[in-house]
Design an enzyme around this catalytic site. Sequence first.
Site, PDB file in Angstrom:
ATOM      1  CD  GLU A  65      -2.795  -0.980   2.537  1.00 11.00           C
ATOM      2  OE1 GLU A  65      -2.715   0.026   3.288  1.00 11.00           O
ATOM      3  OE2 GLU A  65      -3.583  -1.916   2.748  1.00 11.00           O
ATOM      4  CD  GLU A  82      -9.749  -0.377  -0.017  1.00 16.74           C
ATOM      5  OE1 GLU A  82      -8.675  -1.021  -0.067  1.00 16.74           O
ATOM      6  OE2 GLU A  82     -10.548  -0.441   0.938  1.00 16.74           O
TER       7      GLU A  82
HETATM    8  O1  KIV Z   1      -6.887  -6.961   2.345  1.00 17.14           O
HETATM    9  C1  KIV Z   1      -7.727  -6.924   1.440  1.00 17.14           C
HETATM   10  O2  KIV Z   1      -8.703  -7.690   1.398  1.00 17.14           O
HETATM   11  C2  KIV Z   1      -7.548  -5.921   0.387  1.00 17.14           C
HETATM   12  C3  KIV Z   1      -8.685  -5.680  -0.555  1.00 17.14           C
HETATM   13  C4  KIV Z   1      -9.833  -5.045   0.133  1.00 17.14           C
HETATM   14  C5  KIV Z   1      -8.276  -4.926  -1.758  1.00 17.14           C
HETATM   15  O3  KIV Z   1      -6.510  -5.317   0.313  1.00 17.14           O
HETATM   16 NA    NA Z   2      -5.245  -5.427   2.161  1.00 15.12          NA
END
Ligand code: KIV
Ligand code: NA
Length: 264
Positions: free
Chosen positions: A114, A181
């Site tokens: 991220e 997201e």
């Molecule tokens: O951890 C997760 O499930 C995610 C998704 C919501 C994209 O990163």
């Molecule tokens: Na995630």
Amino acid sequence: MNNVTLHTLSACKQAGEKFAVLTAYDACFAHAVSEAGIEVILVGDSLGMVLQGQDSTLPVTVDDMVYHTQSVARGNQGALIMSDMPFMSYATTELAMANAARLMQAGAHMVKLEGDRWLADAIALLSERGIPTCAHMGLTPQTVNKMGGYKVQGRDSESAKQMIEDAVLLEKAGASCLLLECVPALLAEEITRAVEIPVIGIGAGAATDGQVLVVHDMLGLTPKRTPKFVKNFMADTGDVQSALRAYAIAVKDGSFPAEEHTFK
Ligand code: KIV
Ligand code: NA
């Protein structure tokens, strides 16, 4: 399903075909999800909330991710396995390398990090050493404390412009994939067109190359109120296998996400 690779996802993008992604955290779900024709399994750090009952994804450790990635790998029938690098496990490039290696050895085919432009160094290093990466942009749950809550990102023109620039920069750095997201649909569409690598969306409208949901959300198992972008596929189907197949079909035929699941 034949083994899905990065090449499969790129070919989908080039052909204008959509691909489906779902989370799974164990062998049984990995088997069901891959058998339903869903191309990518995400071993998400959402397991902190879904499986562990935590308030955020921050408590999830690399050991947790290794354990669940190993379980998923044992059940998987040909899907591409993407595993999340948890909070602080890529805070430096050295950490990123050591921890990504553990996830790849546990059975991941790609790791997800991220961030925005600051990820460039880690992405370049991992890519150079043979580890494909997905850059998760927009709403990044690991930084919820800094963002001040789970909010739609890229709403003003300055931050939208920045997100497009960062997406292009991370592609140049060597990212194999992007995940957006909770960003407005028009911005996600622009980013999807601006890069050649596949773009996966969640709460990012219908124009991205792939779609992802948390499996417990789309099966209607989540006890709390689910976000606007979630659709319960169990409601019209009645059994898990049919719900998973209905999701794969709805992503591919473009009927999911609909307007009601999308931010303007
Ligand atoms: O951890 C997760 O499930 C995610 C998704 C919501 C994209 O990163
Ligand atoms: Na995630």
